[in-house]
Design a protein around this motif. Structure first.
Motif, PDB file in Angstrom:
ATOM      1  N   ASN A  80     -59.333 -28.251  23.025  1.00 36.72           N
ATOM      2  CA  ASN A  80     -60.241 -27.949  21.918  1.00 36.72           C
ATOM      3  C   ASN A  80     -61.650 -27.927  22.507  1.00 36.72           C
ATOM      4  OD1 ASN A  80     -61.898 -27.875  19.674  1.00 36.72           O
ATOM      5  ND2 ASN A  80     -60.704 -29.380  18.516  1.00 36.72           N
ATOM      6  N   MET A 113     -54.639 -31.015  16.471  1.00 33.36           N
ATOM      7  CA  MET A 113     -54.111 -30.678  17.798  1.00 33.36           C
ATOM      8  C   MET A 113     -52.592 -30.805  17.824  1.00 33.36           C
ATOM      9  SD  MET A 113     -54.588 -29.838  21.003  1.00 33.36           S
ATOM     10  CE  MET A 113     -56.229 -30.209  21.616  1.00 33.36           C
ATOM     11  N   ILE A 148     -53.553 -27.713  26.306  1.00 35.32           N
ATOM     12  CA  ILE A 148     -54.275 -27.182  25.150  1.00 35.32           C
ATOM     13  C   ILE A 148     -55.600 -27.926  25.062  1.00 35.32           C
ATOM     14  CG2 ILE A 148     -54.171 -26.715  22.687  1.00 35.32           C
ATOM     15  CD1 ILE A 148     -51.148 -27.051  22.826  1.00 35.32           C
ATOM     16  N   TYR A 171     -59.292 -23.623  20.106  1.00 32.16           N
ATOM     17  CA  TYR A 171     -58.245 -24.083  21.011  1.00 32.16           C
ATOM     18  C   TYR A 171     -57.869 -22.964  21.983  1.00 32.16           C
ATOM     19  CZ  TYR A 171     -57.686 -27.838  17.590  1.00 32.16           C
ATOM     20  OH  TYR A 171     -57.906 -28.901  16.759  1.00 32.16           O
TER      21      TYR A 171
END
Length: 803
Positions: A597, A468, A595, A568
């Motif tokens: 996931n 990430m 963002i 993502y």
């Protein structure tokens, strides 16, 4: 005798003692043959905008016009009496006449203002977002103001057009220049007053002469003819004297005006801009004062809660996700200091870190030994991930161009084009290529891949939170090329495509297509044989606000890693171009990126702090926190969107003091930061090549075997890159008209299908198809395949003729 004889008989005494403006001046008219006209103020002095009691106001044709008017303030106070000054095409107002020396309450530029009358006494002035509702005492008085405003507006427009080619880059006037300017303006004002006086006298005596002539025509008895003819002669003499005075005053004024050219106007404009800038600064200081008071109230708790940390800390305090500003959304003040920090990060020494000895509550803890440089994908902070040695391994096998023709130095009056564009969608405004750069929006979208190595590194990460961090750095790196890029890319034509095939060199190939024209939307798909796929559909919404331009990308960006299946999704922040009309253009990024996931539910919250002149933070600052599905923070992201991004591993966190707004701060103790991304230096002579990066210089390089709809083949863009801007403008108009004709044909086909009861599908993208995204639930254009196969076969039969 008549009225003229009465005036003549009392002329001497009244003319020498009276000071009541035009009344005394009219009494002194018989003395004009032997003395100069007395000076007169052009200011109406009575209440509500009229002149002195019993006298008319200043001549509407004068450059300066002053008086009292009633201005609408609000529903509580209604109309309030204000002193208005009309000068040099600008209408300013003050609460009192004494305020003219130090405080201006507001100014409106008449050259772009709309003048309207609501009823017999009201005047409405509007200029962009500013509107003045004014009221005069009488209809006659209102008409005088309207006449003066219209004349001043016409003169301001002429002056602006005459000065459109002036550079205005001269140095501010020195003290001696200001003194000379003051003296000249005083002389000009005196001459204008003389003109105003003579104008009124000519009007008065002309009317009296006309009445006398009418009486002469109606004579029946010869005995009266002598007296009437004498009266006519007297009035004609007065008229002739006044006319001569008028002519002399005009000659003096014209001689003086010709002696002093546009220099004075530029100096006046400079002083006025300085005053307006000072007023805005004072207003901003007042807001900052309030912000600092709030910050000071929260400071004591902050310092006390972090006492136990600072004994072993050797880093600096960084702020991140803040609270929402209480400013109105239309107010153009970006004050980052107003937001109280939501968390504090302190860099700790791993050798001295002892979890048992810390006074911090273990909200989330990590092991320092986990931050192992040998086993981790992260590189140390004193090395860039993309230094010269690394870049040598990634040198392209094919030689690419390293420069383009220098940008021509063409001048253009921006305001003449943009004044009618306020509030409109930027995509619907016809623009010459002078405002463009020789790249299309599809190529700018592809330029986001400049730091694709970040994603190649992310593939190697075993931890989803580490991965990430690289994805977050990649999302920030796409803005690094915008810091100097103030020009507008070409709007792609419907069906236009752009490919970037770097499969052999860098392991990826990219394809973009313009899938919609209104609203403009572009679909993008990237495949990398190194283990990742990226796709997006971006719609650009933009608004021109007069002082600045807001660009809001709409649509989600998807990134999936093949081996792990991590998916993502994030969205872009708002870009703002400042100083559209006056000053040097500059770009800022502001907002937040989340963002997510969607496989592991990890999140990263990034905040782009808007620029503030008064903030002590680093400009273009970006901060954020990477957390797992349970909300446990693992990494702190920090850096700037135009230079670099760093990542710091969190070893311990605690709850700090509570802010004045009731939100609790979190204190993160971290290890030394690692540089994830650092911007490449710009190529030599970049300032003359539109500030293009190394990748941007190659995006429009001619290539063989591309589709006939590829942006590289667009003729107006190619002509602009070659420096032939006039030809490019002609070609751009041709292409836009061709596209409009195609759109009209489609609309006609849609109407025909509707009349026949048939369904009309409209435009269908060539290489993309619309599907409902399983992750976001949005309708998005995704790549359906076929392009690279068609390129191998060189079968472009399905491509339309758009160029």
């Amino acid at each position: 005798m008549g009225k003229a004889a009465a005036l003549c008989g009392g002329g001497g005494g009244n003319g020498s003692n009276s000071t009541r403006g035009l009344v005394s001046l009219l009494s002194a008219v018989p003395c004009l043959a032997c003395q100069e006209l007395p000076a007169m103020s052009a200011e109406p002095g009575g209440r509500g905008g009229g002149g002195p009691a019993g006298g008319p106001p200043a001549a509407p044709g004068s450059d300066t016009y002053k008086g009292w008017l009633f201005k609408w303030t609000n529903y509580l106070k209604g109309y309030q009496r204000r002193w208005f000054v009309l000068s040099n095409g600008l209408l300013s107002y003050y609460r009192t006449q004494a305020e003219m020396a130090h405080t201006c309450r507001g100014t409106i530029n008449l050259s772009t203002a709309h003048i309207d009358t609501e009823d017999s006494c009201n005047i409405v002035l509007s200029n962009g977002g500013r509107t003045y509702h004014l009221k005069a005492n009488s209809e006659v008085e209102r008409q005088r103001w309207v006449t003066a405003l219209e004349l001043a507006k016409a003169k301001a427009i002429r002056m602006r057009n005459n000065q459109s080619d002036d550079s205005g880059d001269e140095e501010p006037a020195s003290q001696s220049d200001k003194s000379e300017l003051h003296s000249t303006l005083k002389t000009l004002s005196s001459k204008l007053e003389d003109l105003s006086t003579c104008n009124d006298l000519i009007a008065k005596h002309g009317a009296a002469l006309q009445r006398s002539l009418s009486e002469l025509e109606n004579l029946k008895l010869p005995a009266e003819s002598g007296e009437k003819i004498k009266a006519v002669n007297e009035r004609a003499t007065l008229f002739r004297i006044t006319s001569n005075a008028m002519i002399n005053a005009c000659r003096d004024f014209l001689d003086l005006a010709e002696t002093h050219s546009r220099k004075w106007q530029r100096m006046l404009q400079y002083e006025r801009e300085q005053r307006i800038r000072l007023e805005e600064t004072i207003e901003q200081l007042a807001k900052q004062h309030n912000s600092l008071e709030r910050a000071c109230r929260g400071a004591p708790g902050l310092s006390s809660s972090s006492t136990g940390i600072t004994s072993t800390a050797k880093g600096s305090v960084q702020s991140a996700k803040g609270e929402a500003s209480d400013e109105d959304e239309e107010t153009e003040y970006f004050d980052a200091m107003e937001d109280a920090p939501a968390f504090i990060t302190v860099t700790a020494d791993p050798k001295h870190h002892r979890r048992s000895g810390s006074n911090l509550s273990g909200a989330s803890e990590g092991h320092p030994e986990d931050w192992n440089l040998e086993d981790s994908v992260f590189e140390s902070s004193n090395q860039s991930s993309y230094n010269e040695s690394t870049c040598k391994d990634l040198l392209p096998k094919k030689r690419r161009r390293t420069r383009i023709p220098d940008k021509p130095n063409y001048s253009l009056n921006l305001w003449s084009i943009m004044k009618n564009c306020i509030g409109k969608e930027l995509s619907k405004i016809p623009m010459p290529v002078n405002f463009n750069e020789p790249l299309s929006m599809l190529q700018r979208l592809t330029e986001d891949l400049e730091y694709h190595e970040l994603l190649d590194k992310a593939v190697k990460c075993e931890s989803s939170t580490e991965q990430m961090c690289f994805v977050a750095a990649f999302s920030v790196s796409s803005y690094s090329t915008t810091v100097h890029r103030t020009a507008k890319p070409f709007n792609p034509l419907l069906g236009e495509t752009y490919e970037l095939d770097r499969l052999e060199e860098f392991g990826f190939r990219s394809l973009c297509e313009q899938v919609s024209h209104h609203p403009p939307a572009a679909a993008h798909h990237v495949y990398s044989k190194r283990g990742w796929t990226l796709w997006q559909e971006i719609t650009i919404a933009s608004k021109f606000r007069g002082k600045y331009l807001s660009i809001m990308p709409l649509g989600a960006i998807h990134l999936e890693f093949h081996s792990s299946g991590n998916h993502y999704v994030w969205r872009k922040v708002t870009s703002t171009v400042h100083n559209i009309i006056v000053g040097k253009l500059w770009i800022d990024q502001s907002g937040e990126i989340e963002i997510v996931n969607h496989k592991s539910k990890d999140k990263c919250q990034l905040k782009f702090t808007p620029y503030s002149y008064f903030s002590r933070d680093v400009p273009r600052k970006v901060t954020g926190v990477v957390s797992d599905a349970d909300g446990k923070a693992h990494y702190v992201m920090s850096g700037t969107w135009d230079e670099k991004m760093e990542c710091s591993k969190i070893v311990q966190s605690s709850h700090g003091s509570t802010s004045t707004e009731g939100k609790q701060k979190t204190v993160y103790q971290t290890l030394s930061p690692k540089v994830l991304w650092k911007k490449y230096p710009l190529p030599e002579n970049a300032e003359n090549m539109y500030f293009f990066s190394d990748l941007a210089l190659t995006l429009n390089e001619p290539e063989e075997r591309v589709a006939p709809t590829d942006s590289r083949l667009r003729p107006d863009q190619r002509l602009m890159e070659s420096g032939r801007w006039d030809e490019a403008n002609v070609e751009k108009q041709r292409l836009e008209e061709k596209q409009r004709a195609v759109r009209r044909r489609r609309e006609a086909e849609a109407v025909e299908a509707l009349e026949e009861g048939k369904d009309y599908e409209g435009y269908i993208p060539l290489w993309f198809e619309r599907k409902v995204d399983a992750v976001t639930g949005e309708l998005i254009c995704v790549y359906k395949g076929g392009y690279w196969e068609a390129k191998d076969k060189q079968d472009w039969s399905m491509c339309p003729d758009i160029f």
